[in-house]
Design a protein around this motif. Structure first.
Motif, mmCIF file in Angstrom:
data_model
loop_
_atom_site.group_PDB
_atom_site.id
_atom_site.type_symbol
_atom_site.label_atom_id
_atom_site.label_comp_id
_atom_site.label_asym_id
_atom_site.label_seq_id
_atom_site.Cartn_x
_atom_site.Cartn_y
_atom_site.Cartn_z
ATOM 1 N N ARG A 127 46.399 -14.969 -40.605
ATOM 2 C CA ARG A 127 46.319 -14.597 -39.188
ATOM 3 C C ARG A 127 47.267 -15.453 -38.349
ATOM 4 O O ARG A 127 47.926 -14.947 -37.434
ATOM 5 N N LEU A 131 50.250 -14.000 -36.048
ATOM 6 C CA LEU A 131 50.378 -14.314 -34.622
ATOM 7 C C LEU A 131 51.701 -15.007 -34.314
ATOM 8 O O LEU A 131 52.307 -14.749 -33.266
ATOM 9 N N GLU A 163 54.251 -12.342 -34.120
ATOM 10 C CA GLU A 163 54.092 -11.559 -32.892
ATOM 11 C C GLU A 163 54.630 -12.300 -31.676
ATOM 12 O O GLU A 163 55.102 -11.680 -30.728
ATOM 13 N N CYS A 194 45.231 -21.328 -30.561
ATOM 14 C CA CYS A 194 45.040 -20.339 -29.498
ATOM 15 C C CYS A 194 45.521 -20.874 -28.155
ATOM 16 O O CYS A 194 46.166 -20.146 -27.395
ATOM 17 N N ILE A 227 46.325 -17.619 -25.920
ATOM 18 C CA ILE A 227 45.502 -16.443 -26.197
ATOM 19 C C ILE A 227 44.038 -16.887 -26.311
ATOM 20 O O ILE A 227 43.769 -18.040 -26.667
ATOM 21 N N SER A 270 38.931 -15.044 -29.077
ATOM 22 C CA SER A 270 38.480 -13.710 -29.484
ATOM 23 C C SER A 270 39.648 -12.883 -30.022
ATOM 24 O O SER A 270 39.486 -12.099 -30.959
ATOM 25 N N GLU A 271 40.836 -13.075 -29.462
ATOM 26 C CA GLU A 271 42.011 -12.351 -29.947
ATOM 27 C C GLU A 271 42.376 -12.797 -31.360
ATOM 28 O O GLU A 271 42.809 -11.991 -32.181
ATOM 29 N N GLU A 276 40.181 -10.896 -33.775
ATOM 30 C CA GLU A 276 40.195 -9.426 -33.737
ATOM 31 C C GLU A 276 40.754 -8.866 -35.022
ATOM 32 O O GLU A 276 41.737 -9.379 -35.562
#
Length: 67
Positions: A6, A10, A13, A51, A56, A59-60, A63
């Motif tokens: 993850r 991220l 992204e 985060c 961010i 919770s993101e 997800e």
């Protein structure tokens, strides 16, 4: 959840390398690489710092990707 996968997703992204992300999050790059090499999972406080570094909500991070 594979937390390292993850984090990699991220970072892609947000167009940053894992090294840059570690600096943004105030953690060592070796924390990410060693966890990856051991097939381990990141601690919640480390995820929280990532985060914050990416600006961010947690919770993101947790997800599930949309199909």
């Amino acid at each position: 959840m594979d937390t390292i996968a993850r984090v990699k997703q991220l970072s892609e992204e947000h167009n940053v390398t894992l090294y840059q992300l570690a600096k943004m999050a105030g953690i060592t790059y070796s924390t990410l690489k060693n966890t990856e090499l051991r097939n381990g999972q990141l601690k919640v406080d480390t995820i929280e710092r990532i985060c914050i570094g990416l600006n961010i909500p947690m919770s993101e991070f947790f997800e599930e990707p949309q199909a």
